[in-house]
Design a protein around this motif. Structure first.
Motif, PDB file in Angstrom:
ATOM      1  N   LYS A   4       0.800  -1.223   0.000  1.00 43.80           N
ATOM      2  CA  LYS A   4       0.000   0.000   0.000  1.00 43.80           C
ATOM      3  C   LYS A   4       0.835   1.276   0.000  1.00 43.80           C
ATOM      4  O   LYS A   4       0.375   2.313  -0.486  1.00 43.80           O
ATOM      5  N   LEU A   5       2.053   1.236   0.543  1.00 38.01           N
ATOM      6  CA  LEU A   5       2.858   2.449   0.632  1.00 38.01           C
ATOM      7  C   LEU A   5       4.126   2.374  -0.211  1.00 38.01           C
ATOM      8  O   LEU A   5       4.911   3.328  -0.214  1.00 38.01           O
ATOM      9  N   ARG A   6       4.361   1.234  -0.864  1.00 41.42           N
ATOM     10  CA  ARG A   6       5.539   1.056  -1.698  1.00 41.42           C
ATOM     11  C   ARG A   6       6.846   1.271  -0.922  1.00 41.42           C
ATOM     12  O   ARG A   6       7.823   1.809  -1.436  1.00 41.42           O
ATOM     13  N   ILE A   7       6.836   0.836   0.338  1.00 44.83           N
ATOM     14  CA  ILE A   7       8.055   0.849   1.148  1.00 44.83           C
ATOM     15  C   ILE A   7       8.536  -0.589   1.210  1.00 44.83           C
ATOM     16  O   ILE A   7       7.908  -1.445   1.834  1.00 44.83           O
ATOM     17  N   TYR A   8       9.662  -0.875   0.572  1.00 47.96           N
ATOM     18  CA  TYR A   8      10.080  -2.257   0.349  1.00 47.96           C
ATOM     19  C   TYR A   8      11.120  -2.712   1.380  1.00 47.96           C
ATOM     20  O   TYR A   8      12.051  -1.974   1.710  1.00 47.96           O
ATOM     21  N   PHE A   9      10.913  -3.943   1.849  1.00 45.89           N
ATOM     22  CA  PHE A   9      11.803  -4.546   2.842  1.00 45.89           C
ATOM     23  C   PHE A   9      12.428  -5.837   2.322  1.00 45.89           C
ATOM     24  O   PHE A   9      13.048  -6.566   3.091  1.00 45.89           O
ATOM     25  N   TYR A  10      12.268  -6.153   1.024  1.00 42.86           N
ATOM     26  CA  TYR A  10      12.713  -7.440   0.498  1.00 42.86           C
ATOM     27  C   TYR A  10      14.232  -7.595   0.511  1.00 42.86           C
ATOM     28  O   TYR A  10      14.749  -8.709   0.466  1.00 42.86           O
ATOM     29  N   ASN A  11      14.968  -6.487   0.571  1.00 47.44           N
ATOM     30  CA  ASN A  11      16.432  -6.558   0.592  1.00 47.44           C
ATOM     31  C   ASN A  11      17.005  -6.110   1.936  1.00 47.44           C
ATOM     32  O   ASN A  11      18.140  -5.648   2.012  1.00 47.44           O
ATOM     33  N   SER A  12      16.205  -6.255   2.999  1.00 47.90           N
ATOM     34  CA  SER A  12      16.634  -5.783   4.324  1.00 47.90           C
ATOM     35  C   SER A  12      16.290  -6.803   5.399  1.00 47.90           C
ATOM     36  O   SER A  12      15.238  -7.467   5.338  1.00 47.90           O
ATOM     37  N   ASP A  13      17.194  -6.926   6.369  1.00 48.54           N
ATOM     38  CA  ASP A  13      16.881  -7.671   7.586  1.00 48.54           C
ATOM     39  C   ASP A  13      16.013  -6.796   8.483  1.00 48.54           C
ATOM     40  O   ASP A  13      16.255  -5.584   8.599  1.00 48.54           O
ATOM     41  N   VAL A  14      15.028  -7.400   9.113  1.00 46.26           N
ATOM     42  CA  VAL A  14      14.107  -6.652   9.974  1.00 46.26           C
ATOM     43  C   VAL A  14      14.131  -7.262  11.373  1.00 46.26           C
ATOM     44  O   VAL A  14      13.916  -8.470  11.536  1.00 46.26           O
ATOM     45  N   TYR A  15      14.393  -6.422  12.358  1.00 46.06           N
ATOM     46  CA  TYR A  15      14.402  -6.838  13.761  1.00 46.06           C
ATOM     47  C   TYR A  15      13.436  -5.944  14.533  1.00 46.06           C
ATOM     48  O   TYR A  15      13.502  -4.712  14.436  1.00 46.06           O
ATOM     49  N   VAL A  16      12.536  -6.556  15.301  1.00 41.34           N
ATOM     50  CA  VAL A  16      11.575  -5.809  16.116  1.00 41.34           C
ATOM     51  C   VAL A  16      11.647  -6.340  17.541  1.00 41.34           C
ATOM     52  O   VAL A  16      11.652  -7.564  17.756  1.00 41.34           O
ATOM     53  N   ASN A  17      11.713  -5.428  18.495  1.00 41.39           N
ATOM     54  CA  ASN A  17      11.838  -5.820  19.899  1.00 41.39           C
ATOM     55  C   ASN A  17      10.932  -4.966  20.765  1.00 41.39           C
ATOM     56  O   ASN A  17      10.898  -3.740  20.624  1.00 41.39           O
ATOM     57  N   VAL A  18      10.179  -5.630  21.651  1.00 43.60           N
ATOM     58  CA  VAL A  18       9.386  -4.922  22.656  1.00 43.60           C
ATOM     59  C   VAL A  18      10.257  -4.765  23.894  1.00 43.60           C
ATOM     60  O   VAL A  18      10.639  -5.756  24.518  1.00 43.60           O
ATOM     61  N   VAL A  19      10.590  -3.547  24.236  1.00 46.53           N
ATOM     62  CA  VAL A  19      11.515  -3.269  25.329  1.00 46.53           C
ATOM     63  C   VAL A  19      10.915  -3.714  26.659  1.00 46.53           C
ATOM     64  O   VAL A  19       9.758  -3.444  26.954  1.00 46.53           O
ATOM     65  N   GLY A  20      11.712  -4.429  27.434  1.00 46.41           N
ATOM     66  CA  GLY A  20      11.263  -4.862  28.749  1.00 46.41           C
ATOM     67  C   GLY A  20      10.884  -6.325  28.826  1.00 46.41           C
ATOM     68  O   GLY A  20      10.613  -6.834  29.897  1.00 46.41           O
ATOM     69  N   GLY A  21      10.833  -7.010  27.673  1.00 45.31           N
ATOM     70  CA  GLY A  21      10.524  -8.427  27.690  1.00 45.31           C
ATOM     71  C   GLY A  21       9.045  -8.755  27.710  1.00 45.31           C
ATOM     72  O   GLY A  21       8.675  -9.922  27.841  1.00 45.31           O
ATOM     73  N   LEU A  22       8.177  -7.759  27.569  1.00 41.03           N
ATOM     74  CA  LEU A  22       6.743  -8.012  27.561  1.00 41.03           C
ATOM     75  C   LEU A  22       6.333  -8.639  26.233  1.00 41.03           C
ATOM     76  O   LEU A  22       6.814  -8.240  25.174  1.00 41.03           O
ATOM     77  N   THR A  23       5.438  -9.611  26.280  1.00 37.71           N
ATOM     78  CA  THR A  23       4.906 -10.231  25.075  1.00 37.71           C
ATOM     79  C   THR A  23       3.544  -9.633  24.772  1.00 37.71           C
ATOM     80  O   THR A  23       2.628  -9.695  25.599  1.00 37.71           O
ATOM     81  N   LEU A  24       3.417  -9.017  23.600  1.00 36.04           N
ATOM     82  CA  LEU A  24       2.181  -8.332  23.230  1.00 36.04           C
ATOM     83  C   LEU A  24       1.198  -9.309  22.619  1.00 36.04           C
ATOM     84  O   LEU A  24       1.560 -10.147  21.790  1.00 36.04           O
ATOM     85  N   GLU A  25      -0.059  -9.202  23.031  1.00 35.14           N
ATOM     86  CA  GLU A  25      -1.132  -9.992  22.451  1.00 35.14           C
ATOM     87  C   GLU A  25      -2.176  -9.054  21.860  1.00 35.14           C
ATOM     88  O   GLU A  25      -2.363  -7.940  22.326  1.00 35.14           O
TER      89      GLU A  25
END
Length: 452
Positions: free
Chosen positions: A341-362
């Motif tokens: 939808k926004l033409r922002i491409y991630f196919y050539n990038s490593d992606v790391y996402v972290n929730v600070v504090g160790g909480l698991t989001l549901e």
């Protein structure tokens, strides 16, 4: 008539039984999990009907909902649904060293001081080891009794003689019954010991806490039959290198499963955290690249946490997708919407996402905040809005869908001093808040334009 003895092979993961050995369990597909056990085929006996088990009209049955023990630990009471129900079986699990025994010893001390005798049966530690921990935690009550024992029949006799108001078993994998030939921790031993504990709890009205081991994947060790037999299943989460711990409910027959309890580990035991948002944000540096503050609901409690993203260009054919604190499937969905939808491409990038504090989001309330952090990292942009909080679910068409309890999250953000909050447009009508800038958005593209 003499009982017949037969050998069966039992899967130690799911409890599946077979008359012959199998390399792979047909039920759960686990390899090399079939262990040979002996079974006694007892002769059939005529069932005897007792007055206590006769059918009763539901209007004549007295509800035990209000008969709860106050543990004097508000965070634990919150997770349990208001306290310990008489005759209930509660299973608590967590990684080694996370603080399970510390929490239970503090609970045992409070209940022993308030209500009467408490029995703590440990199959992993000696009385002296528990005494050392008790001295550190300030346990001084005379009503707390410690026994180092693994024979379930002996523990049952102690309970019958003492008539305690609360019993703790640490842990179920170390307990055994003489009538079962398999080793402690096997499917048969865990099943029989759990049945014995259930009989004790239900017949005597004694609440029991049972400690269970976990596997390397963080799941309950042993057969699932244990999880189905108990009334409540609690998990203790957190990193041993961090100070805070999160107590979460997986199953609860006497309350909700959406509440969490937050504790901080100290030298004197677990300390309750009444302002978890402040704890999760205490080391946050606002307006950083790839960082966004998100608002979520954990049960009846609004929480603000920081989510960080790092998008790094890579040359490998299959880029990495690593998520800590959120589901990988949710991350893949958000990345797909950003690309389509926004033409922002991630196919050539490593992606790391972290929730600070160790909480698991549901749930999906954090979708918008995760998307903003991803865009901030890949574009190198920083939000032009000072002290921003993002709330919203992302649909597959790129729209921002409304979320429940948005007004409560906004009030929490205002209390913590945030100045701007971006919310789904359809939630604005229900929000009544002054001295804070409420920004309503309908699409993901609109949200990104307003933030950056």
């Amino acid at each position: 008539m003499v009982a017949k003895v037969k050998n069966v092979y039992v899967c130690q993961q799911c409890g599946y039984e077979s008359l012959k050995w199998l390399g792979r369990c047909p039920s759960c597909s686990a390899w090399n999990s079939m262990i040979e056990e002996q079974r006694n085929s007892k002769p059939e006996r005529e069932a005897v009907v007792s007055s206590s088990s006769s059918p009763k009209s539901i209007v004549n049955i007295i509800s035990g909902e209000k008969e709860r023990y106050d543990t004097s630990i508000e965070e634990l009471n919150r997770v349990l649904g208001g306290g310990l129900v008489k005759g209930s079986l509660t299973l608590i699990s967590g990684d080694p060293g996370i603080g399970k025994s510390t929490l239970l010893l503090q609970t045992a001390n409070n209940i022993a001081t308030k209500y009467g005798k408490v029995l703590y049966a440990s199959g992993e530690e000696s009385e002296e080891q528990i005494k050392i921990r008790g001295d550190r935690l300030g346990v001084k009550t005379d009503n707390l009794y410690i026994v180092s024992e693994t024979n379930m029949d002996i523990i049952a006799r102690y309970v019958e003689d003492m008539q305690p108001v609360f019993v703790i078993i640490d842990s179920i994998q170390t307990m055994y019954k003489d009538t079962v030939s398999s080793a402690p921790g096997s499917v048969s031993q865990v099943r029989e010991c759990s049945n014995e504990l259930m009989r004790i709890g239900k017949n005597s009205g004694i609440p029991l806490f049972i400690v269970a081991h976990v596997t390397k994947q963080g799941e309950l060790a042993g057969p699932r039959v244990l999880e189905h037999m108990v009334d409540t299943v609690l998990t203790f989460e957190g990193e041993r290198t961090e100070n805070f711990r999160i107590l979460r409910t997986v199953k609860n027959r006497f309350g909700t499963t959406s509440e969490i309890g937050v504790f901080e580990m100290s030298q004197k035991g677990l300390i309750q955290v009444y302002d978890p948002s402040g704890l999760f944000l205490q080391d946050t540096s606002y307006n950083q690249e790839g960082s966004t503050i998100i608002g979520i609901m954990e049960g009846t409690r609004p929480l603000l946490v920081e989510v960080q993203s790092l998008v790094s260009e890579t040359k490998i054919p299959v880029p990495r997708r690593t998520a800590v604190g959120i589901e990988n499937s949710r991350l893949s969905l958000i990345l797909a919407v950003l690309e389509k939808k926004l033409r922002i491409y991630f196919y050539n990038s490593d992606v790391y996402v972290n929730v600070v504090g160790g909480l698991t989001l549901e749930g999906t309330t954090a979708d918008l905040g995760i998307a903003l952090s991803l865009v901030s990292s890949i574009k190198g942009n920083i939000s032009k809005l000072e002290k921003l909080v993002a709330i919203g679910e992302i649909g597959l068409t790129g729209e921002i869908r409304p979320v429940a309890n948005c007004d409560r999250i906004v009030n929490e953000a205002k209390k913590l001093g945030f100045k701007n909050i971006i919310v789904p447009y359809r939630n604005i009508d229900r929000i009544v808040a002054k001295d804070i800038n409420i920004i309503g958005v309908s699409t993901l593209k609109e949200a990104i334009n307003k933030v950056f």
